[in-house]
Design an enzyme around this catalytic site. Structure first.
Site, PDB file in Angstrom:
ATOM      1  N   TRP A  63       0.824  -1.211   0.000  1.00 56.62           N
ATOM      2  CA  TRP A  63       0.000   0.000   0.000  1.00 56.62           C
ATOM      3  C   TRP A  63       0.859   1.262   0.000  1.00 56.62           C
ATOM      4  O   TRP A  63       1.854   1.366   0.716  1.00 56.62           O
ATOM      5  CB  TRP A  63      -0.874  -0.006   1.258  1.00 56.62           C
ATOM      6  CG  TRP A  63      -1.539   1.309   1.561  1.00 56.62           C
ATOM      7  CD1 TRP A  63      -0.989   2.384   2.213  1.00 56.62           C
ATOM      8  CD2 TRP A  63      -2.873   1.700   1.222  1.00 56.62           C
ATOM      9  NE1 TRP A  63      -1.893   3.414   2.300  1.00 56.62           N
ATOM     10  CE2 TRP A  63      -3.066   3.022   1.706  1.00 56.62           C
ATOM     11  CE3 TRP A  63      -3.935   1.056   0.566  1.00 56.62           C
ATOM     12  CZ2 TRP A  63      -4.273   3.706   1.538  1.00 56.62           C
ATOM     13  CZ3 TRP A  63      -5.125   1.747   0.408  1.00 56.62           C
ATOM     14  CH2 TRP A  63      -5.292   3.047   0.893  1.00 56.62           C
ATOM     15  N   ASP A  66      -0.175   9.145   0.665  1.00 53.01           N
ATOM     16  CA  ASP A  66       0.250  10.529   0.469  1.00 53.01           C
ATOM     17  C   ASP A  66       1.719  10.693   0.087  1.00 53.01           C
ATOM     18  O   ASP A  66       2.604  10.065   0.686  1.00 53.01           O
ATOM     19  CB  ASP A  66       0.056  11.332   1.761  1.00 53.01           C
ATOM     20  CG  ASP A  66      -1.345  11.229   2.341  1.00 53.01           C
ATOM     21  OD1 ASP A  66      -2.145  10.444   1.810  1.00 53.01           O
ATOM     22  OD2 ASP A  66      -1.620  11.924   3.321  1.00 53.01           O
ATOM     23  N   SER A 126       1.825  12.058   7.500  1.00 50.31           N
ATOM     24  CA  SER A 126       2.330  12.984   6.488  1.00 50.31           C
ATOM     25  C   SER A 126       3.022  14.206   7.070  1.00 50.31           C
ATOM     26  O   SER A 126       2.778  14.616   8.206  1.00 50.31           O
ATOM     27  CB  SER A 126       1.177  13.442   5.594  1.00 50.31           C
ATOM     28  OG  SER A 126       0.705  12.381   4.815  1.00 50.31           O
ATOM     29  N   ARG A 191      -3.001  17.476  11.938  1.00 51.56           N
ATOM     30  CA  ARG A 191      -2.030  16.690  11.171  1.00 51.56           C
ATOM     31  C   ARG A 191      -1.577  17.389   9.884  1.00 51.56           C
ATOM     32  O   ARG A 191      -2.172  18.347   9.418  1.00 51.56           O
ATOM     33  CB  ARG A 191      -2.598  15.314  10.833  1.00 51.56           C
ATOM     34  CG  ARG A 191      -3.916  15.280  10.075  1.00 51.56           C
ATOM     35  CD  ARG A 191      -4.397  13.839   9.935  1.00 51.56           C
ATOM     36  NE  ARG A 191      -5.699  13.719   9.269  1.00 51.56           N
ATOM     37  CZ  ARG A 191      -6.866  13.704   9.884  1.00 51.56           C
ATOM     38  NH1 ARG A 191      -6.934  13.833  11.200  1.00 51.56           N
ATOM     39  NH2 ARG A 191      -7.991  13.565   9.206  1.00 51.56           N
ATOM     40  N   ASP A 192      -0.485  16.852   9.335  1.00 49.69           N
ATOM     41  CA  ASP A 192       0.027  17.194   8.010  1.00 49.69           C
ATOM     42  C   ASP A 192       0.637  18.600   7.940  1.00 49.69           C
ATOM     43  O   ASP A 192       0.149  19.470   7.214  1.00 49.69           O
ATOM     44  CB  ASP A 192      -1.073  17.052   6.950  1.00 49.69           C
ATOM     45  CG  ASP A 192      -1.810  15.733   7.018  1.00 49.69           C
ATOM     46  OD1 ASP A 192      -1.208  14.758   7.491  1.00 49.69           O
ATOM     47  OD2 ASP A 192      -2.988  15.665   6.614  1.00 49.69           O
ATOM     48  N   GLU A 246      -7.186  18.207   5.606  1.00 46.04           N
ATOM     49  CA  GLU A 246      -5.981  17.385   5.537  1.00 46.04           C
ATOM     50  C   GLU A 246      -5.004  17.983   4.530  1.00 46.04           C
ATOM     51  O   GLU A 246      -5.379  18.711   3.615  1.00 46.04           O
ATOM     52  CB  GLU A 246      -6.333  15.958   5.097  1.00 46.04           C
ATOM     53  CG  GLU A 246      -7.183  15.186   6.080  1.00 46.04           C
ATOM     54  CD  GLU A 246      -7.285  13.721   5.706  1.00 46.04           C
ATOM     55  OE1 GLU A 246      -6.941  12.884   6.549  1.00 46.04           O
ATOM     56  OE2 GLU A 246      -7.707  13.414   4.573  1.00 46.04           O
ATOM     57  N   ASP A 279     -11.364  15.932   4.115  1.00 40.61           N
ATOM     58  CA  ASP A 279     -11.561  14.572   4.597  1.00 40.61           C
ATOM     59  C   ASP A 279     -13.007  14.117   4.401  1.00 40.61           C
ATOM     60  O   ASP A 279     -13.273  12.938   4.170  1.00 40.61           O
ATOM     61  CB  ASP A 279     -11.169  14.507   6.077  1.00 40.61           C
ATOM     62  CG  ASP A 279     -11.067  13.081   6.597  1.00 40.61           C
ATOM     63  OD1 ASP A 279     -10.759  12.179   5.807  1.00 40.61           O
ATOM     64  OD2 ASP A 279     -11.290  12.873   7.804  1.00 40.61           O
TER      65      ASP A 279
END
Length: 577
Positions: A63, A66, A126, A191-192, A246, A279
């Protein structure tokens, strides 16, 4: 600033010294995984894997999602990405790492960042690269801590003399940014981090995606030394009813040039782009606007919104994208994750899931109202066996096969000329959603001007094909151009997602020719309309039109004739991982 940067690296190195021994045991877990070189195969396209791509970035197995922290260092391009080294589904996420000298052929390395500290023990999600003064790269990334909170960490290369940046280290002070009751940050919606930028006040700034209730937010932090970060009182930007933001991205673009700009560039000749991945809808939107450096807020231009009526890099399969400034060629390059349209069961059978779009150069359109994208020029080095399509008339209702190219792995550029726009269909005022319009008026629905375009990954007899085409409508005193990618007949396998995609293209067919470029690669079709003003990426899994049994056609199912000319090339297989 060079002194400050050197001090930072000195501190990081000192901190690292006593941390290495403590982390050695947890590192060993990931060292015992198969290396990426062990997972690779010959660069020749495998006949028994009809959906594996020939020139798109993907690892040998498992798999991916990002893109992370792409950068250029000492002439070497680095691409990091979210990867599960153990399975075909999401989980066990590490930062995989490959390098290239041309953005086409890629050499794999061992994972660069993987769980090894409490601040990322449950996953390394990420993040982005920032190039500090002196050309020194660092990474800010989201880690998942023992309480499953999303926190922000810092990593840096152990050996700056290694152009391949094969080993990365983390400071033991991680996390540098964490949710708390005091800062009112949602621990599951934080996040990110983006590439950081340096303001005129010599403070670094970074934004991190978040939300409060259903208001999406670009949470802003500032730092004098890249180590001690303070949350700003207000976000850089926010929008109600958009949900979690995101993979935000924030960067300047030149008003007067196609050249890219360093992320810290500000000035009167600059606009700013703000992109979020939503998202809630799994779609991306970008706005163009103004960065008020005094107030540290971003203000989108009027009509520029993060919603279904907003602008998108790509109107098909494309998510979690990230740009970086290529200082060697003064361009901004866009990466994007393309997930599968097949079932998890089929993904498990083929042993992999996900790939990356061809890197795209990106710049501000001369109108100032949208971006333009085009595949990096390096991809053209794979072209061979050009087949010219001389200027000719494509009669209404006709199909013309393009012979002499490997139709499963090709690059096609074509232009369409319309001599009489009077037969354009009237645009109903309710037809405001291009995807719905393309679904209602697929390739098999005849019109006046259109559908005309390409049938790609088509089987003999046209039992299977993916159609990429234009339709032209008239709306009062102007014409409206619709670009569609119709996957409804792409495969006899009924288990695939065969959603049709669409976009309106801002071109005037009265004064401009319509151009279409499609990159075809076994199970992916990336199409660029209006010289890059609209892009649509599709994933398809034909059962008949595979490898040598794939065909390519130009078609016109409208009532009016269309002039065409162009070229098609077979593309060589790149050496990827």
């Amino acid at each position: 600033m060079a002194i400050s940067s050197s001090l930072l690296y000195c501190f990081l190195s000192l901190w690292l010294g006593h941390a290495v021994h403590q982390l050695e045991a947890s590192h060993q877990v990931y060292r015992n995984l198969p290396t990426y070189s062990q997972l690779t195969s010959s660069h020749h396209h495998p006949v028994n894997e009809p959906y594996r791509t020939g020139y798109h970035f993907q690892p040998r197995k498992n798999w991916i999602n990002d893109p992370n922290g792409p950068l250029i260092y000492k002439g070497i391009y680095h691409f990091f990405y979210q990867y599960n080294p153990l399975d075909v589904v999401w989980g066990n996420i590490v930062w995989a790492h490959s390098t290239s000298t041309d953005l086409v052929n890629w050499t794999p390395h061992d994972a660069a960042i993987y769980p090894s500290q409490p601040s990322d023990i449950n996953g390394c999600w990420s993040g982005s690269a920032t190039i500090l003064p002196g050309g020194k790269p660092v990474m800010l990334y989201t880690g998942i801590d023992p309480q499953n909170r999303q926190v922000q960490n810092l990593a840096y290369p152990k050996n700056l003399s290694d152009p391949f940046l094969r080993e990365w280290a983390k400071i033991p002070q991680n996390p540098l940014m964490a949710p708390s009751q005091a800062n009112q940050i949602n621990a599951s919606s934080f996040r990110d981090p983006t590439t950081a930028w340096l303001g005129p006040d010599k403070k670094w700034r970074v934004i991190i995606g978040g939300k409060t209730n259903q208001t999406g937010e670009a949470i802003l932090y500032r730092s004098k030394d890249f180590l001690n970060w303070v949350k700003a009182k207000q976000p850089l930007h926010s929008a109600e009813k958009t949900g979690m933001w995101e993979c935000p991205d924030f960067f300047p673009v030149s008003i007067h040039s196609q050249n890219g700009l360093d992320t810290s560039k500000i000035g009167p000749d600059v606009k700013h782009v703000f992109k979020v991945s939503l998202d809630n809808t799994r779609r991306e939107y970008y706005t163009i606007g103004t960065y008020n450096i005094d107030k540290d807020i971003y203000i989108p231009d009027k009509g520029s919104v993060e919603s279904d009526t907003g602008l998108r890099y790509d109107y098909g399969k494309f998510y979690a994208s990230k740009t970086f400034f290529d200082s060697s060629k003064n361009r901004r390059i866009l990466w994007g994750w393309i997930n599968e349209s097949s079932t998890v069961e089929d993904d498990i059978k083929k042993g992999w899931s996900g790939l990356q779009a061809i890197p795209r150069t990106l710049w501000l359109d001369k109108s100032g109202k949208q971006l333009v994208q085009w595949p990096v020029v390096e991809i053209e080095k794979l072209r061979e066996k050009e087949v010219k399509l001389p200027s000719s008339v494509l009669k209404g209702g006709s199909v013309h096969e393009v012979l002499g190219v490997t139709a499963a792995q090709a690059d096609v550029e074509i232009t369409f000329g319309i001599s009489d726009l009077k037969k354009a269909e009237v645009l109903d005022p309710s037809w405001t959603n291009p995807q719905l319009l393309c679904s209602r008026k697929g390739a098999s629905v005849k019109g006046g001007l259109g559908p005309f375009g390409l049938l790609v990954l088509a089987s003999k007899g046209l039992k299977e094909y993916t159609s990429v085409f234009y339709r032209i409508f008239k709306d009062h005193n102007k014409h409206v151009v619709l670009l569609c990618s119709d996957q409804s007949r792409s495969s006899l396998n009924k288990d695939n997602d065969k959603t049709t995609y669409g976009a309106f293209v801002n071109v005037d067919p009265l004064h401009e020719k319509l151009s279409l470029r499609s990159l075809i690669d076994h199970s992916i079709v990336e199409s660029f309309g209006g010289e890059g003003k609209a892009c649509i990426t599709a994933r398809v899994y034909p059962t008949l039109a595979i490898n040598g049994d794939a065909h390519l056609y130009a078609f016109n199912y409208g009532t009016e004739d269309v002039k065409i000319r162009g070229s098609a090339w077979s593309l060589k297989t790149a050496k990827i991982n």
